[in-house]
Motif scaffolding. Structure first.
Motif, PDB file in Angstrom:
ATOM      1  N   MET A  36      22.691  36.395  18.441  1.00  0.00           N
ATOM      2  CA  MET A  36      23.172  35.266  19.084  1.00  0.00           C
ATOM      3  C   MET A  36      23.837  34.417  18.336  1.00  0.00           C
ATOM      4  O   MET A  36      24.699  33.358  18.695  1.00  0.00           O
ATOM      5  N   SER A  37      23.535  34.092  16.975  1.00  0.00           N
ATOM      6  CA  SER A  37      24.244  33.432  15.864  1.00  0.00           C
ATOM      7  C   SER A  37      25.758  34.014  15.826  1.00  0.00           C
ATOM      8  O   SER A  37      26.577  33.262  15.671  1.00  0.00           O
TER       9      SER A  37
ATOM     10  N   GLN B  78      27.851  32.846  18.840  1.00  0.00           N
ATOM     11  CA  GLN B  78      28.011  31.442  18.983  1.00  0.00           C
ATOM     12  C   GLN B  78      29.090  30.975  17.734  1.00  0.00           C
ATOM     13  O   GLN B  78      29.932  30.214  17.956  1.00  0.00           O
ATOM     14  N   GLN B  79      29.095  31.722  16.701  1.00  0.00           N
ATOM     15  CA  GLN B  79      30.328  31.771  15.302  1.00  0.00           C
ATOM     16  C   GLN B  79      31.353  32.250  15.646  1.00  0.00           C
ATOM     17  O   GLN B  79      32.444  31.778  15.465  1.00  0.00           O
TER      18      GLN B  79
ATOM     19  N   THR C 288      32.431  33.016  23.599  1.00  0.00           N
ATOM     20  CA  THR C 288      31.382  32.228  24.612  1.00  0.00           C
ATOM     21  C   THR C 288      32.158  31.889  25.887  1.00  0.00           C
ATOM     22  O   THR C 288      33.214  31.764  25.959  1.00  0.00           O
TER      23      THR C 288
ATOM     24  N   GLU D 187      32.140  29.071  26.980  1.00  0.00           N
ATOM     25  CA  GLU D 187      32.926  27.693  26.618  1.00  0.00           C
ATOM     26  C   GLU D 187      34.060  27.788  25.977  1.00  0.00           C
ATOM     27  O   GLU D 187      35.061  27.299  26.402  1.00  0.00           O
TER      28      GLU D 187
ATOM     29  N   ASP E  19      30.166  36.962  25.864  1.00  0.00           N
ATOM     30  CA  ASP E  19      29.122  36.794  26.665  1.00  0.00           C
ATOM     31  C   ASP E  19      29.168  37.936  27.729  1.00  0.00           C
ATOM     32  O   ASP E  19      30.169  38.181  28.210  1.00  0.00           O
TER      33      ASP E  19
END
Length: 309
Positions: A225-226, A229-230, A234, A236, A260
């Motif tokens: 998950m980290s 996100q980095q 994603t 977004e 994702d």
């Protein structure tokens, strides 16, 4: 060229020729070979897409497929890779497809055999047929390469896909960039790096890579998950991409890690199109090599002295 080993050494015009032949095969059909020909597939690493698309490509062209499994072969008795390859050449294989965990193996075999050798992935070296199907997918989307901004994202250091694509795309006039963790960058590859947030806004093609856990020397705690996100894609970040930009991934995809899960089959994803194009790309390579060697029309290529290394 007798063999198909590396995008680094393949001239631009040859790369374009392969892409255009693959596109014709994908869109206009093909003819099977008119004589009996044999293809030997030597896979020393696990594979689904590459191995099966070679099998489908070979059978569509009318070739007999000589399959190979390390756990049922004389490799278990200590036979060398060279002797295994020479065995297939001796019993009548017309070309050899090899995937191996060691870099440069395909090149060494090509120098030792008189039949064409196709590199289906050599360690962290290159994966030229994967690159060809990626190029075909981009060509089908845009119709050109010059000036396209391509970002290759992820585990660059351990990825043979990244190397082959960076070499080929830059020759074709694309602007190639890398993004990912600093520890997974490769200083031997002279391409600029950007952040993932910069990448999504600038790219025409975002090529995500699988994290090559099996090639990492040191084990460390990995938080998927980290990482997403980095360094991953994603939802977004995807929303900030250009309307026409597409997503590629050589697969298998680690869903929820490199990207994702919802994006694997989103409108801009061409991941399964790449898989479909893998058959035409490998047919193009097989046809070209057998044409050049004269085997397709019943002739024989000149035998060369085997070099035992």
């Amino acid at each position: 060229m007798k063999d198909f080993i590396s995008m680094e050494v393949l001239p631009k015009q040859d790369i374009l020729s392969y892409v255009k032949r693959a596109n014709r095969l994908a869109t206009k059909g093909y003819q099977s070979f008119q004589r009996q020909l044999f293809a030997a597939n030597l896979f020393f690493e696990p594979s689904t897409r590459t191995k099966m698309s070679f099998v489908v490509a070979e059978r569509k062209l009318g070739m007999e497929v000589l399959d190979f499994a390390t756990d049922q072969s004389s490799v278990q008795k200590g036979e060398s890779l060279y002797d295994t390859a020479r065995t297939f050449e001796s019993i009548g294989a017309n070309l050899l497809v090899v995937r191996h965990p060691e870099e440069n193996v395909a090149n060494q075999l090509a120098a030792s055999l008189s039949i064409p050798v196709i590199n289906a992935g050599d360690g962290t070296g290159e994966h030229p047929t994967q690159s060809l199907l990626d190029l075909l997918t981009i060509y089908q989307e845009y119709g050109y390469f010059e000036g396209l901004k391509i970002v290759i994202a992820g585990d660059i250091k351990h990825s043979r896909v990244a190397r082959s694509n960076a070499y080929a795309l830059s020759k074709l006039g694309c602007d190639v960039f890398f993004t990912g963790m600093q520890k997974w960058q490769d200083d031997r590859l002279p391409f600029p790096t950007v952040s993932m947030d910069e990448a999504v806004e600038m790219c025409d093609v975002l090529m995500l890579l699988r994290i090559q856990h099996e090639r990492h020397d040191n084990q460390y705690h990995f938080n998927s998950m980290s990482y997403l996100q980095q360094y991953g894609l994603t939802t977004e970040r995807e929303a900030k991409m250009k309307d026409h930009a597409i997503l590629l991934h050589p697969a298998p995809v680690n869903r929820g890690v490199e990207m994702d899960t919802s994006l694997v089959e989103c409108d801009r994803s061409r991941i399964f199109k790449q898989m479909e194009n893998g058959v035409a790309a490998r047919m193009a390579v097989i046809q070209t090599l057998l044409d050049q060697g004269g085997q397709r029309n019943g002739k024989t290529i000149n035998q060369r002295q085997a070099i035992i290394g």
